[in-house]
Motif scaffolding. Structure first.
Motif, PDB file in Angstrom:
ATOM      1  N   GLU A 118     -15.345  -9.907  11.159  1.00  0.00           N
ATOM      2  CA  GLU A 118     -16.531 -10.544  11.718  1.00  0.00           C
ATOM      3  C   GLU A 118     -16.472 -12.064  11.586  1.00  0.00           C
ATOM      4  OE1 GLU A 118     -19.666  -8.699   9.575  1.00  0.00           O
ATOM      5  OE2 GLU A 118     -19.455  -6.759  10.607  1.00  0.00           O
ATOM      6  N   ALA A 119     -15.747 -12.537  10.559  1.00  0.00           N
ATOM      7  CA  ALA A 119     -15.592 -13.981  10.367  1.00  0.00           C
ATOM      8  C   ALA A 119     -14.544 -14.576  11.296  1.00  0.00           C
ATOM      9  CB  ALA A 119     -15.209 -14.263   8.913  1.00  0.00           C
ATOM     10  N   GLY A 120     -13.860 -13.721  12.054  1.00  0.00           N
ATOM     11  CA  GLY A 120     -12.856 -14.192  13.000  1.00  0.00           C
ATOM     12  C   GLY A 120     -11.499 -14.450  12.385  1.00  0.00           C
ATOM     13  N   LEU A 121     -11.245 -13.890  11.204  1.00  0.00           N
ATOM     14  CA  LEU A 121      -9.981 -14.096  10.515  1.00  0.00           C
ATOM     15  C   LEU A 121      -9.118 -12.843  10.578  1.00  0.00           C
ATOM     16  CD1 LEU A 121     -11.058 -16.052   7.302  1.00  0.00           C
ATOM     17  CD2 LEU A 121     -10.688 -16.879   9.635  1.00  0.00           C
ATOM     18  N   VAL A 122      -7.837 -13.043  10.297  1.00  0.00           N
ATOM     19  CA  VAL A 122      -6.871 -11.948  10.217  1.00  0.00           C
ATOM     20  C   VAL A 122      -6.787 -11.491   8.771  1.00  0.00           C
ATOM     21  CG1 VAL A 122      -4.438 -11.322  10.527  1.00  0.00           C
ATOM     22  CG2 VAL A 122      -5.578 -12.826  12.193  1.00  0.00           C
ATOM     23  N   LEU A 123      -6.662 -10.190   8.562  1.00  0.00           N
ATOM     24  CA  LEU A 123      -6.516  -9.626   7.229  1.00  0.00           C
ATOM     25  C   LEU A 123      -5.056  -9.250   6.990  1.00  0.00           C
ATOM     26  CD1 LEU A 123      -7.554  -8.504   4.560  1.00  0.00           C
ATOM     27  CD2 LEU A 123      -8.186  -6.394   5.769  1.00  0.00           C
ATOM     28  N   MET A 124      -4.414  -9.912   6.038  1.00  0.00           N
ATOM     29  CA  MET A 124      -3.030  -9.617   5.673  1.00  0.00           C
ATOM     30  C   MET A 124      -3.022  -8.847   4.368  1.00  0.00           C
ATOM     31  SD  MET A 124      -1.162 -13.193   6.682  1.00  0.00           S
ATOM     32  CE  MET A 124      -1.017 -13.652   8.432  1.00  0.00           C
ATOM     33  N   VAL A 125      -2.472  -7.650   4.386  1.00  0.00           N
ATOM     34  CA  VAL A 125      -2.445  -6.793   3.204  1.00  0.00           C
ATOM     35  C   VAL A 125      -1.016  -6.733   2.687  1.00  0.00           C
ATOM     36  CG1 VAL A 125      -3.027  -4.549   2.238  1.00  0.00           C
ATOM     37  CG2 VAL A 125      -4.358  -5.457   4.167  1.00  0.00           C
ATOM     38  N   GLN A 126      -0.790  -7.317   1.528  1.00  0.00           N
ATOM     39  CA  GLN A 126       0.552  -7.408   0.975  1.00  0.00           C
ATOM     40  C   GLN A 126       0.921  -6.099   0.279  1.00  0.00           C
ATOM     41  OE1 GLN A 126       2.055 -10.228   1.705  1.00  0.00           O
ATOM     42  NE2 GLN A 126       4.038  -9.715   0.811  1.00  0.00           N
ATOM     43  N   THR A 127       1.963  -5.451   0.760  1.00  0.00           N
ATOM     44  CA  THR A 127       2.401  -4.202   0.140  1.00  0.00           C
ATOM     45  C   THR A 127       3.417  -4.429  -0.965  1.00  0.00           C
ATOM     46  OG1 THR A 127       4.199  -3.880   1.744  1.00  0.00           O
ATOM     47  CG2 THR A 127       2.038  -2.964   2.306  1.00  0.00           C
ATOM     48  N   ARG A 128       4.073  -5.604  -0.955  1.00  0.00           N
ATOM     49  CA  ARG A 128       5.075  -5.912  -1.971  1.00  0.00           C
ATOM     50  C   ARG A 128       5.214  -7.419  -2.100  1.00  0.00           C
ATOM     51  NH1 ARG A 128      11.318  -3.877  -1.472  1.00  0.00           N
ATOM     52  NH2 ARG A 128      10.398  -2.001  -2.353  1.00  0.00           N
ATOM     53  N   ALA A 147       1.552   2.982   4.771  1.00  0.00           N
ATOM     54  CA  ALA A 147       0.714   3.921   5.508  1.00  0.00           C
ATOM     55  C   ALA A 147      -0.760   3.763   5.142  1.00  0.00           C
ATOM     56  CB  ALA A 147       1.166   5.354   5.238  1.00  0.00           C
ATOM     57  N   GLU A 148      -1.042   3.317   3.905  1.00  0.00           N
ATOM     58  CA  GLU A 148      -2.429   3.079   3.518  1.00  0.00           C
ATOM     59  C   GLU A 148      -3.022   1.907   4.290  1.00  0.00           C
ATOM     60  OE1 GLU A 148      -3.041   2.805  -0.696  1.00  0.00           O
ATOM     61  OE2 GLU A 148      -1.546   4.333  -1.133  1.00  0.00           O
ATOM     62  N   VAL A 149      -2.188   0.922   4.600  1.00  0.00           N
ATOM     63  CA  VAL A 149      -2.654  -0.217   5.389  1.00  0.00           C
ATOM     64  C   VAL A 149      -2.929   0.230   6.823  1.00  0.00           C
ATOM     65  CG1 VAL A 149      -2.204  -2.594   6.064  1.00  0.00           C
ATOM     66  CG2 VAL A 149      -1.249  -1.709   3.921  1.00  0.00           C
ATOM     67  N   VAL A 159     -10.657  -5.108  13.395  1.00  0.00           N
ATOM     68  CA  VAL A 159     -10.146  -6.121  12.474  1.00  0.00           C
ATOM     69  C   VAL A 159      -8.645  -6.296  12.690  1.00  0.00           C
ATOM     70  CG1 VAL A 159      -9.907  -6.802  10.055  1.00  0.00           C
ATOM     71  CG2 VAL A 159     -11.890  -5.440  10.780  1.00  0.00           C
ATOM     72  N   PRO A 160      -8.174  -7.507  12.951  1.00  0.00           N
ATOM     73  CA  PRO A 160      -6.729  -7.729  13.031  1.00  0.00           C
ATOM     74  C   PRO A 160      -6.114  -7.588  11.638  1.00  0.00           C
ATOM     75  CG  PRO A 160      -7.971  -9.552  14.014  1.00  0.00           C
ATOM     76  CD  PRO A 160      -8.936  -8.735  13.234  1.00  0.00           C
ATOM     77  N   VAL A 161      -5.157  -6.693  11.506  1.00  0.00           N
ATOM     78  CA  VAL A 161      -4.562  -6.373  10.198  1.00  0.00           C
ATOM     79  C   VAL A 161      -3.054  -6.555  10.279  1.00  0.00           C
ATOM     80  CG1 VAL A 161      -4.172  -4.568   8.469  1.00  0.00           C
ATOM     81  CG2 VAL A 161      -6.405  -4.749   9.599  1.00  0.00           C
ATOM     82  N   VAL A 162      -2.487  -7.155   9.231  1.00  0.00           N
ATOM     83  CA  VAL A 162      -1.036  -7.328   9.135  1.00  0.00           C
ATOM     84  C   VAL A 162      -0.532  -6.591   7.903  1.00  0.00           C
ATOM     85  CG1 VAL A 162       0.865  -8.970   8.860  1.00  0.00           C
ATOM     86  CG2 VAL A 162      -1.114  -9.574  10.278  1.00  0.00           C
ATOM     87  N   ILE A 163       0.454  -5.738   8.095  1.00  0.00           N
ATOM     88  CA  ILE A 163       1.154  -5.100   6.979  1.00  0.00           C
ATOM     89  C   ILE A 163       2.144  -6.123   6.446  1.00  0.00           C
ATOM     90  CG2 ILE A 163       2.627  -3.195   6.256  1.00  0.00           C
ATOM     91  CD1 ILE A 163       1.592  -1.649   8.729  1.00  0.00           C
ATOM     92  N   GLY A 164       1.947  -6.596   5.233  1.00  0.00           N
ATOM     93  CA  GLY A 164       2.782  -7.652   4.685  1.00  0.00           C
ATOM     94  C   GLY A 164       3.812  -7.139   3.698  1.00  0.00           C
ATOM     95  N   LEU A 181      -2.565   1.274  17.545  1.00  0.00           N
ATOM     96  CA  LEU A 181      -3.680   0.445  17.109  1.00  0.00           C
ATOM     97  C   LEU A 181      -3.476  -0.971  17.631  1.00  0.00           C
ATOM     98  CD1 LEU A 181      -3.890   1.824  13.474  1.00  0.00           C
ATOM     99  CD2 LEU A 181      -5.616   2.141  15.257  1.00  0.00           C
ATOM    100  N   GLU A 182      -4.360  -1.403  18.484  1.00  0.00           N
ATOM    101  CA  GLU A 182      -4.178  -2.660  19.220  1.00  0.00           C
ATOM    102  C   GLU A 182      -4.049  -3.870  18.320  1.00  0.00           C
ATOM    103  OE1 GLU A 182      -6.625  -5.264  22.602  1.00  0.00           O
ATOM    104  OE2 GLU A 182      -7.331  -3.286  21.971  1.00  0.00           O
ATOM    105  N   ARG A 183      -4.690  -3.849  17.151  1.00  0.00           N
ATOM    106  CA  ARG A 183      -4.742  -5.039  16.300  1.00  0.00           C
ATOM    107  C   ARG A 183      -3.929  -4.893  15.012  1.00  0.00           C
ATOM    108  NH1 ARG A 183      -9.757  -4.636  18.797  1.00  0.00           N
ATOM    109  NH2 ARG A 183     -10.440  -6.551  19.859  1.00  0.00           N
ATOM    110  N   LEU A 184      -2.984  -3.981  14.964  1.00  0.00           N
ATOM    111  CA  LEU A 184      -2.160  -3.788  13.770  1.00  0.00           C
ATOM    112  C   LEU A 184      -0.772  -4.385  13.996  1.00  0.00           C
ATOM    113  CD1 LEU A 184      -1.770  -2.637  10.934  1.00  0.00           C
ATOM    114  CD2 LEU A 184      -1.163  -0.444  11.987  1.00  0.00           C
ATOM    115  N   TYR A 185      -0.355  -5.236  13.053  1.00  0.00           N
ATOM    116  CA  TYR A 185       0.937  -5.917  13.104  1.00  0.00           C
ATOM    117  C   TYR A 185       1.667  -5.708  11.779  1.00  0.00           C
ATOM    118  CZ  TYR A 185      -0.715  -8.510  17.221  1.00  0.00           C
ATOM    119  OH  TYR A 185      -1.183  -8.861  18.463  1.00  0.00           O
ATOM    120  N   ALA A 186       2.926  -6.107  11.749  1.00  0.00           N
ATOM    121  CA  ALA A 186       3.701  -6.075  10.509  1.00  0.00           C
ATOM    122  C   ALA A 186       4.561  -7.319  10.439  1.00  0.00           C
ATOM    123  CB  ALA A 186       4.590  -4.831  10.440  1.00  0.00           C
TER     124      ALA A 186
END
Length: 252
Positions: A118-128, A147-149, A159-164, A181-186
């Motif tokens: 909602e804030a217009g930011l990308v969420l990067m989730v670091q797996t390692r 897979a959890e990401v 929400v734009p999400v990046v698997i990091g 998923l249109e907004r999922l990246y790695a």
């Protein structure tokens, strides 16, 4: 073409003597043509309050035009809303979660994820951050399952999400979910291996891969060489910057 590095770090690391000052990290990336450095604070990983380390990347962004700050946000802390507001005020294009270090469950973090979107930011989730095989035996931090990401992104499709930091094999295994998923990246910062990028591109992932060096853990030139040697020009351009420019909010 501007190269965008979505996975760079500054700070200290307990088990390694890293060249982690912002000056050295930024210089090492600019030397090879990186024009936009998404920088996160390493000191947040083992901190009781990781939000305090974000000052390092905000300060670096003031000093270096190439730096775009990516602060660490901990949805397990009561102050995450204030920290998200600060990220927006300081021009951050994204925030980064470190769930393996913060100890929170992604399944319990949807409220924070939705707020990031909602804030217009990308969420990067670091797996390692560091390969468990190289960690100090008294302080092993297991990877977060990529897979959890993907599940987080499925629950929060806006929400734009990046698997990091995932391995190439993990990214490849998730190709159907990523493409669905249109907004999922790695990011490919730790996707090293023989023909790793080529295999991911052959699976149709070229539009969803983001270049990252994982500096200062890795020598930045190695990540760049992997892209330009393994991929055709159009695919390399997409990974090195075009995908990131499409995903990230533009600079003011």
């Amino acid at each position: 073409m501007e190269i965008v590095d979505v996975s760079a770090w500054t700070g200290h690391w307990a088990s390694l003597r890293l060249p982690g000052t912002a000056d050295r990290v930024v210089a090492s990336l600019e030397e090879m043509g990186v024009g936009s450095v998404l920088l996160s604070p390493l000191d947040a990983a083992f901190a009781h309050n990781p939000h305090l380390a974000n000052a390092d990347v905000y300060e670096a962004a003031e000093r270096f035009p190439a730096v775009r700050p990516v602060p660490v946000l901990d949805p397990g802390l009561a102050t995450w809303r204030e920290e998200l507001t600060l990220a927006v005020e300081r021009g951050a294009p994204a925030v980064r979660w470190l769930p393996a270090y913060g100890g929170y469950d992604l399944r319990d973090s949807d409220e924070c994820a939705a707020a990031v979107g909602e804030a217009g930011l990308v969420l990067m989730v670091q797996t390692r951050l560091e390969d468990p095989r190289r960690q100090h035996p008294g302080a092993v931090i297991d990877d977060v399952e990529p897979a959890e990401v993907a599940d987080l992104a499925r629950r929060n499709p806006r929400v734009p999400v990046v698997i990091g930091g995932a391995t190439w094999s993990a990214i490849l295994a998730l190709a159907p979910q990523i493409l669905a998923l249109e907004r999922l990246y790695a990011d490919v910062s730790q996707a090293d291996g023989m023909d790793s990028l080529l295999r991911m591109v052959e699976a149709g992932l070229a539009p969803r891969l983001l270049f990252g060096t994982h500096a200062p853990f890795f020598v930045p030139l190695a990540g760049l060489a992997r892209v330009v040697l393994d991929l055709e020009a159009a695919e390399a351009e997409a990974v090195l910057g075009a995908n990131a420019r499409r995903l990230l909010p533009q600079r003011d």
